[in-house]
Write an enzyme that holds these catalytic residues in place. Structure first.
Site, PDB file in Angstrom:
ATOM      1  N   TYR A 223      -7.639   3.610   4.510  1.00  0.00           N
ATOM      2  CA  TYR A 223      -6.348   2.822   4.806  1.00  0.00           C
ATOM      3  C   TYR A 223      -6.606   1.504   5.436  1.00  0.00           C
ATOM      4  O   TYR A 223      -5.903   0.489   4.993  1.00  0.00           O
ATOM      5  CB  TYR A 223      -5.494   3.908   5.472  1.00  0.00           C
ATOM      6  CG  TYR A 223      -3.793   3.184   5.622  1.00  0.00           C
ATOM      7  CD1 TYR A 223      -3.054   3.382   4.853  1.00  0.00           C
ATOM      8  CD2 TYR A 223      -3.643   2.638   6.757  1.00  0.00           C
ATOM      9  CE1 TYR A 223      -1.647   2.885   4.615  1.00  0.00           C
ATOM     10  CE2 TYR A 223      -2.505   2.099   7.022  1.00  0.00           C
ATOM     11  CZ  TYR A 223      -1.327   2.216   6.246  1.00  0.00           C
ATOM     12  OH  TYR A 223      -0.149   1.668   6.298  1.00  0.00           O
TER      13      TYR A 223
ATOM     14  N   GLN B 256       0.767  -1.062   0.059  1.00  0.00           N
ATOM     15  CA  GLN B 256      -0.277   0.069   0.069  1.00  0.00           C
ATOM     16  C   GLN B 256       0.821   1.239   0.091  1.00  0.00           C
ATOM     17  O   GLN B 256       0.563   2.336  -0.846  1.00  0.00           O
ATOM     18  CB  GLN B 256      -0.883  -0.035   1.282  1.00  0.00           C
ATOM     19  CG  GLN B 256      -1.793   1.308   1.495  1.00  0.00           C
ATOM     20  CD  GLN B 256      -2.896   1.445   0.573  1.00  0.00           C
ATOM     21  OE1 GLN B 256      -2.994   0.544  -0.260  1.00  0.00           O
ATOM     22  NE2 GLN B 256      -3.080   2.611   0.212  1.00  0.00           N
ATOM     23  N   GLU B 257       2.131   1.170   0.910  1.00  0.00           N
ATOM     24  CA  GLU B 257       2.713   2.499   1.004  1.00  0.00           C
ATOM     25  C   GLU B 257       3.423   2.749  -0.251  1.00  0.00           C
ATOM     26  O   GLU B 257       3.661   3.863  -0.513  1.00  0.00           O
ATOM     27  CB  GLU B 257       3.588   2.302   2.150  1.00  0.00           C
ATOM     28  CG  GLU B 257       2.854   2.252   3.640  1.00  0.00           C
ATOM     29  CD  GLU B 257       2.403   3.467   3.978  1.00  0.00           C
ATOM     30  OE1 GLU B 257       2.694   4.557   3.444  1.00  0.00           O
ATOM     31  OE2 GLU B 257       1.397   3.585   4.681  1.00  0.00           O
ATOM     32  N   SER B 258       4.062   1.857  -0.812  1.00  0.00           N
ATOM     33  CA  SER B 258       5.112   2.066  -1.875  1.00  0.00           C
ATOM     34  C   SER B 258       4.968   1.318  -3.259  1.00  0.00           C
ATOM     35  O   SER B 258       5.804   1.719  -4.084  1.00  0.00           O
ATOM     36  CB  SER B 258       6.585   2.054  -1.211  1.00  0.00           C
ATOM     37  OG  SER B 258       6.714   0.883  -1.130  1.00  0.00           O
TER      38      SER B 258
END
Length: 387
Positions: free
Chosen positions: A201, A82-84
């Site tokens: 999120y 999800q983040e990168s």
């Protein structure tokens, strides 16, 4: 969407009337898993599908999962996704950088002195930070956090820390929210902040976790008559229709019992007590589900989740013996917001303990709220051959 979750069945020998009533179902041992439930059985790491992680990062992610119960390799992998998107050079307008998207000040504390471009350091720092956040959430829940400090739109907002019992949500969800929004915001709002990004999120990570979980297990079958565990539960439920009244808090693994509160003096079942009884009996005593609907919704294989009743296409994925859980709008699945459960018996019908003043009965989908989130779980018990 919610994460698809499922549960590793008990590896047990199950004698029933002197005979082994289950056969081995071992070709795919474990399923997409709720890591918090599996951890209680010491099986979390077994559920991690390391092959779903890009090859260059597999050994690093596999190192995680040892610091706190909320953080497993599956959780770490889903967050990085999800983040990168597994890009070690990823950056954000807010100054976050790397696989795990740390801002420099947080990296200075949790990075262990390594360069922020180091993938292994990012992955291990992410675990340390997540576990730190889980600890902060526990302090909030216990009323021991101190002052909430939140920065938003260039302004700093403060509020006295929460008292014990004021926080809404479970440690795992609030840990994820803290990673995205900061623990100060979670403290300030006494739960997941009402921000679109953070609201998305938490369920987004849960959904992604299925990508990094082990393959689905197949259900064990009964020898002789070839009925599934769910099928046996349905037959037992059909034999219970009209026999037992609804009793708040009523029901044990072995039968009806007196409830409490509005169930005081009534020997019967409430909705989750009935489901627990059915599967304990249908498994010959091998399967011991948790007591409440919220707890039961966190174990088993997640078949689907929908706003309101499933469509015909979604219902086609269901099997008699699946269990439907109903969660109030805006609530978290698997918490107190999951307020009812019913056994699916096919063709849009259920058998359930509905409410005070009723008896065990068959109800169509139309009986239940279209505003609720409907989730469907499937249970299984896996056994080994007798030595």
């Amino acid at each position: 969407m919610r994460k698809k979750k499922s549960w590793l069945g008990l590896l047990l020998l199950v004698p029933f009337g002197g005979f082994l009533i289950f056969v081995v179902a071992m070709t795919a041992l474990i399923a997409a898993t709720n890591p918090l439930n599996l951890l209680k059985n010491g099986l979390t790491n077994v559920a991690f599908n390391v092959n779903a992680v890009p090859a260059q990062y597999r050994s690093f992610v596999a190192e995680t999962g040892k610091l706190c119960p909320e953080v497993t390799p599956t959780v770490v992998a889903a967050q990085i996704h999800q983040e990168s998107g597994w890009r070690p050079d990823a950056g954000s307008p807010k100054g976050a950088y790397g696989l795990s998207q740390f801002i420099p000040s947080t990296w200075k504390t949790f990075g262990g002195g390594a360069p922020q471009s180091d993938p292994r350091a990012n992955i291990l720092a992410q675990e340390r930070y997540d576990c730190h956040l889980a600890g902060e959430v526990r302090k909030m829940q216990a009323g021991k956090y101190g002052t909430c400090v939140m920065e938003m739109h260039g302004k700093v907002y403060t509020k006295p820390g929460p008292k014990a019992g004021e926080m809404r949500g479970e440690v795992f969800d609030l840990m994820l929210a803290s990673y995205n929004a900061g623990p100060g915001a979670v403290c300030y709002y006494r739960g997941i902040p009402p921000w679109e990004e953070t609201q998305g999120y938490v369920p987004g990570i849960k959904n992604l976790m299925s990508t990094y979980s082990a393959p689905q297990a197949v259900s064990a079958v009964y020898t002789g008559n070839d009925k599934t565990l769910g099928g046996r539960a349905v037959n037992l439920a059909r034999g219970s229709i009209g026999k037992y009244p609804y009793s708040w808090g009523g029901g044990t693994f072995t039968g009806p019992s007196e409830g409490f509160a509005q169930g005081a003096g009534i020997v019967g079942f409430d909705c989750s007590g009935f489901v627990r009884y059915l599967f304990h009996q249908a498994s010959g005593g091998a399967l011991k589900l948790p007591r409440t609907a919220g707890e039961q919704a966190r174990v088993g294989q997640r078949i689907l989740s929908s706003a309101g009743p499933p469509s015909k296409a979604e219902e086609a994925k269901m099997q008699p013996g699946d269990v439907i859980f109903f969660t109030s709008p805006g609530g978290s699945i698997g918490t107190g917001a999951t307020h009812h459960t019913a056994l699916y018996v096919g063709n849009g019908m259920t058998i359930n303990a509905l409410k005070t003043g009723t008896v065990i009965r068959e109800d169509p989908f139309s009986q239940f709220s279209r505003r609720d989130v409907w989730t469907v779980q499937r249970y299984a018990v896996h056994t080994t051959a007798q030595a």
